[in-house]
Motif scaffolding. Structure first.
Motif, PDB file in Angstrom:
ATOM      1  N   ARG B 234       0.654  -1.143   0.071  1.00  0.00           N
ATOM      2  CA  ARG B 234      -0.175   0.024   0.075  1.00  0.00           C
ATOM      3  C   ARG B 234       0.847   1.303   0.255  1.00  0.00           C
ATOM      4  O   ARG B 234       0.142   2.292  -0.234  1.00  0.00           O
ATOM      5  N   THR B 235       2.051   0.931   0.513  1.00  0.00           N
ATOM      6  CA  THR B 235       2.805   2.308   0.364  1.00  0.00           C
ATOM      7  C   THR B 235       3.786   2.709  -0.737  1.00  0.00           C
ATOM      8  O   THR B 235       4.515   3.555  -0.917  1.00  0.00           O
ATOM      9  N   SER B 236       3.882   1.607  -1.666  1.00  0.00           N
ATOM     10  CA  SER B 236       4.466   1.769  -2.859  1.00  0.00           C
ATOM     11  C   SER B 236       3.888   2.840  -3.811  1.00  0.00           C
ATOM     12  O   SER B 236       2.788   3.140  -3.797  1.00  0.00           O
ATOM     13  N   VAL B 237       4.984   3.437  -4.423  1.00  0.00           N
ATOM     14  CA  VAL B 237       4.604   4.485  -5.545  1.00  0.00           C
ATOM     15  C   VAL B 237       3.632   4.029  -6.439  1.00  0.00           C
ATOM     16  O   VAL B 237       2.714   4.729  -6.775  1.00  0.00           O
ATOM     17  N   GLU B 238       3.838   2.863  -7.191  1.00  0.00           N
ATOM     18  CA  GLU B 238       2.941   2.311  -8.166  1.00  0.00           C
ATOM     19  C   GLU B 238       1.358   2.147  -7.609  1.00  0.00           C
ATOM     20  O   GLU B 238       0.243   2.665  -7.998  1.00  0.00           O
ATOM     21  N   PHE B 239       1.143   1.875  -6.200  1.00  0.00           N
ATOM     22  CA  PHE B 239      -0.026   1.714  -5.574  1.00  0.00           C
ATOM     23  C   PHE B 239      -0.632   3.137  -5.625  1.00  0.00           C
ATOM     24  O   PHE B 239      -1.895   3.350  -5.745  1.00  0.00           O
ATOM     25  N   ALA B 240       0.158   3.977  -4.953  1.00  0.00           N
ATOM     26  CA  ALA B 240      -0.380   5.547  -4.720  1.00  0.00           C
ATOM     27  C   ALA B 240      -0.748   5.973  -6.122  1.00  0.00           C
ATOM     28  O   ALA B 240      -1.726   6.745  -6.030  1.00  0.00           O
ATOM     29  N   GLN B 241       0.071   5.669  -7.096  1.00  0.00           N
ATOM     30  CA  GLN B 241      -0.288   6.334  -8.438  1.00  0.00           C
ATOM     31  C   GLN B 241      -1.899   5.776  -8.915  1.00  0.00           C
ATOM     32  O   GLN B 241      -2.467   6.520  -9.416  1.00  0.00           O
ATOM     33  N   ILE B 242      -1.939   4.422  -8.881  1.00  0.00           N
ATOM     34  CA  ILE B 242      -3.244   3.894  -9.254  1.00  0.00           C
ATOM     35  C   ILE B 242      -4.384   4.562  -8.682  1.00  0.00           C
ATOM     36  O   ILE B 242      -5.486   4.887  -8.825  1.00  0.00           O
ATOM     37  N   ARG B 243      -3.955   4.428  -7.321  1.00  0.00           N
ATOM     38  CA  ARG B 243      -5.153   5.139  -6.158  1.00  0.00           C
ATOM     39  C   ARG B 243      -5.373   6.571  -6.396  1.00  0.00           C
ATOM     40  O   ARG B 243      -6.555   6.800  -6.632  1.00  0.00           O
ATOM     41  N   LYS B 244      -4.350   7.388  -6.990  1.00  0.00           N
ATOM     42  CA  LYS B 244      -4.590   8.714  -7.191  1.00  0.00           C
ATOM     43  C   LYS B 244      -5.443   8.749  -8.546  1.00  0.00           C
ATOM     44  O   LYS B 244      -6.382   9.476  -8.757  1.00  0.00           O
ATOM     45  N   ASN B 245      -5.034   7.781  -9.750  1.00  0.00           N
ATOM     46  CA  ASN B 245      -5.783   7.872 -10.662  1.00  0.00           C
ATOM     47  C   ASN B 245      -7.174   7.735 -10.573  1.00  0.00           C
ATOM     48  O   ASN B 245      -8.033   8.493 -11.155  1.00  0.00           O
ATOM     49  N   ILE B 246      -7.555   6.768  -9.771  1.00  0.00           N
ATOM     50  CA  ILE B 246      -9.117   6.291  -9.597  1.00  0.00           C
ATOM     51  C   ILE B 246      -9.671   7.346  -8.737  1.00  0.00           C
ATOM     52  O   ILE B 246     -10.855   7.718  -9.165  1.00  0.00           O
ATOM     53  N   LEU B 247      -9.075   8.162  -7.636  1.00  0.00           N
ATOM     54  CA  LEU B 247      -9.733   9.155  -7.010  1.00  0.00           C
ATOM     55  C   LEU B 247     -10.086  10.213  -8.074  1.00  0.00           C
ATOM     56  O   LEU B 247     -11.165  10.920  -8.064  1.00  0.00           O
ATOM     57  N   HIS B 248      -8.920  10.366  -8.915  1.00  0.00           N
ATOM     58  CA  HIS B 248      -9.396  11.633  -9.880  1.00  0.00           C
ATOM     59  C   HIS B 248     -10.207  11.290 -10.743  1.00  0.00           C
ATOM     60  O   HIS B 248     -11.237  12.106 -11.064  1.00  0.00           O
ATOM     61  N   ILE B 249     -10.797   9.977 -11.240  1.00  0.00           N
ATOM     62  CA  ILE B 249     -11.780   9.763 -11.916  1.00  0.00           C
ATOM     63  C   ILE B 249     -13.303   9.886 -11.355  1.00  0.00           C
ATOM     64  O   ILE B 249     -14.116  10.671 -11.895  1.00  0.00           O
ATOM     65  N   ILE B 250     -12.943   9.438  -9.895  1.00  0.00           N
ATOM     66  CA  ILE B 250     -14.258   9.597  -9.306  1.00  0.00           C
ATOM     67  C   ILE B 250     -14.577  11.097  -8.664  1.00  0.00           C
ATOM     68  O   ILE B 250     -15.545  11.640  -9.198  1.00  0.00           O
ATOM     69  N   GLU B 251     -13.650  11.793  -8.694  1.00  0.00           N
ATOM     70  CA  GLU B 251     -13.799  13.445  -8.527  1.00  0.00           C
ATOM     71  C   GLU B 251     -14.326  13.973  -9.697  1.00  0.00           C
ATOM     72  O   GLU B 251     -15.520  14.799  -9.753  1.00  0.00           O
ATOM     73  N   GLU B 252     -13.810  13.632 -10.855  1.00  0.00           N
ATOM     74  CA  GLU B 252     -14.221  13.988 -12.067  1.00  0.00           C
ATOM     75  C   GLU B 252     -15.791  13.853 -12.468  1.00  0.00           C
ATOM     76  O   GLU B 252     -16.596  14.470 -12.918  1.00  0.00           O
ATOM     77  N   LEU B 253     -16.292  12.407 -12.099  1.00  0.00           N
ATOM     78  CA  LEU B 253     -17.447  12.081 -12.274  1.00  0.00           C
ATOM     79  C   LEU B 253     -18.424  12.868 -11.347  1.00  0.00           C
ATOM     80  O   LEU B 253     -19.409  13.117 -11.671  1.00  0.00           O
ATOM     81  N   GLU B 254     -17.946  13.186 -10.146  1.00  0.00           N
ATOM     82  CA  GLU B 254     -19.026  13.728  -9.217  1.00  0.00           C
ATOM     83  C   GLU B 254     -19.213  15.199  -9.581  1.00  0.00           C
ATOM     84  O   GLU B 254     -20.224  15.639  -9.638  1.00  0.00           O
ATOM     85  N   THR B 255     -17.774  15.953  -9.900  1.00  0.00           N
ATOM     86  CA  THR B 255     -18.280  17.450 -10.406  1.00  0.00           C
ATOM     87  C   THR B 255     -18.976  17.471 -11.743  1.00  0.00           C
ATOM     88  O   THR B 255     -19.859  18.177 -11.856  1.00  0.00           O
ATOM     89  N   GLY B 256     -18.644  16.396 -12.502  1.00  0.00           N
ATOM     90  CA  GLY B 256     -19.468  16.084 -13.933  1.00  0.00           C
ATOM     91  C   GLY B 256     -20.781  16.224 -13.549  1.00  0.00           C
ATOM     92  O   GLY B 256     -21.837  16.924 -14.230  1.00  0.00           O
ATOM     93  N   ASN B 257     -21.278  15.628 -12.516  1.00  0.00           N
ATOM     94  CA  ASN B 257     -22.556  15.283 -12.223  1.00  0.00           C
ATOM     95  C   ASN B 257     -23.278  16.454 -11.698  1.00  0.00           C
ATOM     96  O   ASN B 257     -24.468  16.780 -11.957  1.00  0.00           O
TER      97      ASN B 257
END
Lengths: 253, 260
Positions: B234-257
């Motif tokens: 969970r502390t790796s860079v790759e993990f953080a990157q994926i999590r960030k991407n997904i959070l970004h997608i979710i955020e966009e979806l919410e503001t889009g809505n």
């Protein structure tokens, strides 16, 4: 809380009774405590020709048990069906709500008209008295069974009879049992009341009416105490089973 | 062995509408999804996006308003023996012991007691509850209860296990432990798992594939394959990157809505 804490008030009550009896000084209104308790020292003795305390208690217990068991056989399965199938409940709810508030004693005239004087009438009064708390608690218990419990059963391919027997009945059992407890209490009151009707010749209700007519108020009160004690013992039994068998209900939080 | 070409669950153009007092609400709209054999799929989305509704329809507890769901090619018209479901909590029967709970599914299918007991003990061992067979659910911690629920779901040997936020009510530490154990069980048993969660962290830690559902009306927005090797750090860079991407997608979806 210490065990004797609960006994303080009954003890004070007895003291007040004794003081009142001394002040009134009329055993036809209120006998002395000891004169009343003395009746219990001879439980097998015939009381003024109406039979002994024990005989009359046993006959009342027999009557209430018969009526109570008949009611359970009718009300519990019926309640399970009405609780499980909304359409049946909607169909019958109106009738139940109308009949429910009518006190068992209001059925006495009809009961005498339909069944005459005797055991059948008494049993009818008992059934009428205790059927509603048992029915309503059963319906309610079945309706409050957690949806996730039923859905879990469905996920595992449970057939409807399995859902009923393996999930709904055990899940509703604590509520059904507390309905039985309330119902028995009412059945016990109903039997005593029914036994006071003209034409009865046995039972605790009869005993207290009969001995009253002979002016034996200490026997009346002794009969009342016997009614109370039997009521408590039965209620304790219901509570004991509740704790032993359905303890999970309180613990499952 | 797992056969990635085999598709267990297929959701096609599924729409679900509910009648409420305020009129009709569309919980899910035109959802499409495929789950392959042996996959660990996480259904990720905020509360009220219809992810549980989707899971329930796949499990046969709810019916789509339109569209079809098939399990192993067969249209779902009720709970299938090929699937089991683990609920969030309170699904164990408190009047039954742990062993009786785990054996419930087998009992419903008429498996005789002796056979059932052997299978139950095997599953309890797998989830580490072999010493609690005769305990009652209320004597167990939240984590242990969910392990028992998982054991019950495994006992009938389903192909697909549906899990509805099974660790949602647990504290963070227990939750992480349960996630690790679930992955071990999954690798050992080769089950196909569809796991509903609203935790991005949980989804990234567990899933082969993350399906992001948008808020109402819920629709499948993004399907992300996660190819990080397991066990994931969970502390790796790759993990953080994926999590960030997904959070970004979710955020966009919410503001889009919100802009609609």
């Amino acid at each position: 809380m210490k065990w004797y804490f609960k006994l303080i008030l009954p003890a004070l009550f007895i003291v007040a009774w004794e003081i009142a009896a001394i002040l009134i000084n009329n055993s036809y209104v209120l006998p002395r405590v000891w004169d009343t308790l003395v009746v219990f020292t001879t439980p097998f003795a015939d009381l003024f020709g109406c039979g002994s305390l024990i005989d009359n208690s046993l006959i009342s217990i027999y009557r209430v048990s018969l009526g109570f068991i008949i009611t359970c056989i009718i009300a519990v399965p019926l309640g399970i069906l009405l609780g499980r199938y909304q359409v049946l409940e909607d169909f019958s709810d109106g009738l139940i709500q109308i009949l429910r508030p009518i006190p068992p004693m209001a059925w006495v005239p009809l009961s005498l008209a339909w069944f005459g004087i005797g055991l059948a009438s008494i049993e009818f009064i008992i059934v009428i008295g205790c059927i509603f708390p048992i029915l309503v608690n059963t319906i309610d218990g079945v309706k409050r069974v957690k949806k996730s419990w039923i859905e879990t059963a469905r996920i595992y391919q449970a057939r409807e009879w399995q859902v009923l027997s393996k999930v709904i009945v055990p899940a509703a059992a604590p509520a059904i049992w507390s309905g039985l407890r309330v119902g028995f209490g009412i059945a016990w009151m109903s039997v005593v009341a029914a036994e006071m009707l003209p034409g009865t010749t046995q039972g605790l209700g009869y005993l207290i009416m009969y001995t009253y007519n002979w002016g034996q108020v200490q026997m009346v009160i002794a009969g009342m105490i016997a009614i109370g004690i039997i009521g408590i013992v039965m209620d304790q039994f219901f509570q004991y089973v509740q704790k032993r068998k359905f303890g999970w209900e309180a613990l499952d939080k | 062995m797992t056969d990635y070409d085999k598709i267990w669950v297929r959701v096609k153009h599924v729409t679900k509408k509910f009648a409420t007092r305020k009129g009709e609400v569309t919980a899910l709209e035109d959802v499409n999804l495929e789950i392959h054999d042996g996959q660990f799929v996480c259904l990720l989305g905020p509360s009220g996006c219809g992810k549980t509704t989707l899971l329930r329809m796949i499990g046969g507890l709810d019916v789509p308003t339109s569209g079809t769901i098939t399990i192993d090619g067969k249209v779902v018209d009720g709970p299938s023996p090929k699937m089991t479901m683990v609920f969030q909590e309170y699904s164990l029967y408190p009047w039954r012991t742990v062993a009786e709970n785990v054996g419930f599914g087998l009992e419903m299918n008429g498996v005789p007691f002796e056979e059932r007991r052997a299978e139950v003990m095997k599953e309890l061992k797998l989830v580490g509850l072999e010493n609690f067979a005769d305990s009652y659910p209320y004597e167990l911690s939240g984590g242990m209860r969910q392990r028992a629920a998982v054991a019950r779901a495994l006992a009938t040997d389903p192909a697909v296990m549906l899990m509805d936020e099974p660790f949602g009510a647990l504290d963070a530490q227990t939750r992480n432990k349960m996630q690790r154990e679930l992955l071990n069980i999954w690798q050992e048993t080769k089950k196909t798992i569809l796991f509903v969660t609203h935790s991005v962290d949980e989804a990234v830690y567990l899933a082969d594939k993350i399906v992001v559902l948008t808020p109402r009306p819920g629709t499948v927005h993004e399907i992300d394959e996660i190819d990080l090797p397991r066990p994931r750090d969970r502390t790796s860079v790759e993990f953080a990157q994926i999590r960030k991407n997904i959070l970004h997608i979710i955020e966009e979806l919410e503001t889009g809505n919100q802009n609609i």
